[in-house]
Write a protein that holds these residues in place. Structure first.
Motif, short mmCIF file in Angstrom:
data_model
loop_
_atom_site.label_atom_id
_atom_site.label_comp_id
_atom_site.label_asym_id
_atom_site.label_seq_id
_atom_site.Cartn_x
_atom_site.Cartn_y
_atom_site.Cartn_z
N UNK A 143 36.86 -45.32 10.76
CA UNK A 143 37.46 -43.78 10.39
C UNK A 143 36.18 -43.77 9.45
N UNK A 144 35.47 -44.89 8.76
CA UNK A 144 34.75 -44.89 7.71
C UNK A 144 35.34 -44.43 6.25
N UNK A 145 37.21 -44.83 6.37
CA UNK A 145 37.85 -44.47 5.14
C UNK A 145 37.30 -45.46 4.11
N UNK A 146 37.55 -44.70 2.43
CA UNK A 146 37.27 -46.47 1.67
C UNK A 146 38.64 -45.82 0.65
N UNK A 147 38.96 -45.45 1.28
CA UNK A 147 41.34 -45.65 1.16
C UNK A 147 42.16 -45.54 1.66
N UNK A 148 42.84 -46.25 2.01
CA UNK A 148 44.30 -45.92 2.77
C UNK A 148 45.27 -46.22 1.22
N UNK A 149 46.24 -45.03 1.37
CA UNK A 149 47.33 -44.90 0.87
C UNK A 149 48.30 -45.36 1.70
N UNK A 150 49.69 -46.38 1.41
CA UNK A 150 51.72 -45.91 2.74
C UNK A 150 51.65 -45.28 1.97
N UNK A 151 51.92 -44.37 2.65
CA UNK A 151 53.35 -43.55 1.67
C UNK A 151 54.55 -43.20 2.77
N UNK A 152 54.59 -44.74 1.95
CA UNK A 152 56.69 -45.10 3.11
C UNK A 152 57.34 -45.34 2.23
N UNK A 153 58.91 -44.97 2.63
CA UNK A 153 60.20 -45.09 1.48
C UNK A 153 59.52 -46.51 0.89
N UNK A 154 59.31 -48.02 1.78
CA UNK A 154 60.18 -49.26 0.90
C UNK A 154 58.67 -49.01 0.21
N UNK A 180 48.84 -56.57 11.51
CA UNK A 180 49.52 -54.66 10.80
C UNK A 180 48.09 -54.97 9.83
N UNK A 181 47.93 -55.32 9.53
CA UNK A 181 47.42 -55.43 8.03
C UNK A 181 45.94 -55.47 9.03
N UNK A 182 45.52 -56.32 9.86
CA UNK A 182 44.29 -56.22 10.38
C UNK A 182 44.24 -54.83 11.06
N UNK A 183 44.54 -54.61 11.64
CA UNK A 183 44.65 -53.25 12.36
C UNK A 183 44.56 -51.89 11.49
N UNK A 184 45.35 -52.10 10.28
CA UNK A 184 44.80 -50.95 9.37
C UNK A 184 43.01 -51.42 8.54
N UNK A 185 42.40 -52.28 8.35
CA UNK A 185 41.44 -52.59 7.78
C UNK A 185 40.60 -52.31 8.67
N UNK A 186 40.60 -52.21 10.43
CA UNK A 186 40.41 -52.49 11.50
C UNK A 186 39.67 -50.43 11.52
N UNK A 187 41.25 -49.84 11.75
CA UNK A 187 40.98 -48.27 11.81
C UNK A 187 40.51 -47.86 10.74
N UNK A 188 41.04 -48.32 9.22
CA UNK A 188 40.47 -47.57 7.98
C UNK A 188 38.29 -48.08 8.29
N UNK A 189 37.99 -49.33 8.85
CA UNK A 189 36.87 -48.97 9.07
C UNK A 189 35.64 -47.87 10.11
#
Length: 194
Positions: A144-155, A133-142
């Motif tokens: 999309x050119x995102x500098x920051x990604x925040x997790x908005x989950x309840x947990x 999951x962490x790898x997939x999040x990093x790839x998608x963020x790169x």
């Protein structure tokens, strides 16, 4: 004086460049609970943990049933206590008390071991899922050119993001990167993240 003006222009240029660079940083957010609930690996891990916990609980329930039966037998034996059989029944009740104490200790030990076993299995199953999951999040963020990604989950405790206005929700893109249908619905019972 001319040097001072040049220094001021250079400083102003650097300030404008720095401000423009910061303004271009993009922010995104995702809901890791939703992703976990649709990941086949997480579903399989959750099922494995639930089955292990049920097996362990079944073993403990058998011991509890045995304890209750022996306790009832001791209570029934105590009701037969009289002056005529006081010595024999007294010895039997003492033996039953020792046996019940041992059985209670075994039940407590089984509960502790069950908790340890489930936690150990969780520690074995979830790190590879978390890494994927962490790898997939990093790839998608790169991508999309995102500098920051925040997790908005309840947990995550909703503490990772206080306010957002817009932003880009990359939950569906991360699901796609993991090979999960973007429209896949979460499991009926939530999958617990470690």
């Amino acid at each position: 004086m001319r040097k001072l003006i040049n220094v001021l222009f250079v400083a102003a240029g650097l300030l404008i460049t720095s401000t423009a660079a910061n303004a271009q940083q993009k922010f995104g957010h995702l809901n890791s609970d939703e992703i976990y609930a649709t990941m086949p690996e997480a579903k399989a891990a959750q099922t494995t943990l639930e089955n292990l916990a049920k097996t362990k609980q079944g073993e403990i329930d058998k011991m509890i049933t045995e304890y209750q039966a022996k306790y009832k037998a001791a209570i029934d034996k105590e009701k037969t206590l009289s002056e005529a059989n006081k010595e024999a029944v007294g010895k039997e009740l003492q033996a039953a008390q020792v046996e019940l104490g041992d059985l209670q200790k075994r039940i407590e030990d089984a509960r502790t071991k069950a908790t340890t076993d489930v936690q150990a299995e969780q520690g074995k199953l979830y790190p590879p899922i978390n890494q994927k999951l962490s790898t997939a999040m990093g790839v998608v963020a790169k991508e999309k050119g995102l500098a920051y990604v925040f997790d908005i989950s309840a947990s995550a405790g909703f503490n990772n993001l206080i306010y957002f206005d817009g932003g880009e929700d990359i939950t569906a893109a991360v699901k796609t990167k993991l090979g999960i249908s973007a429209s896949a619905k979460p499991a009926a019972t939530p999958i617990k993240k470690p």
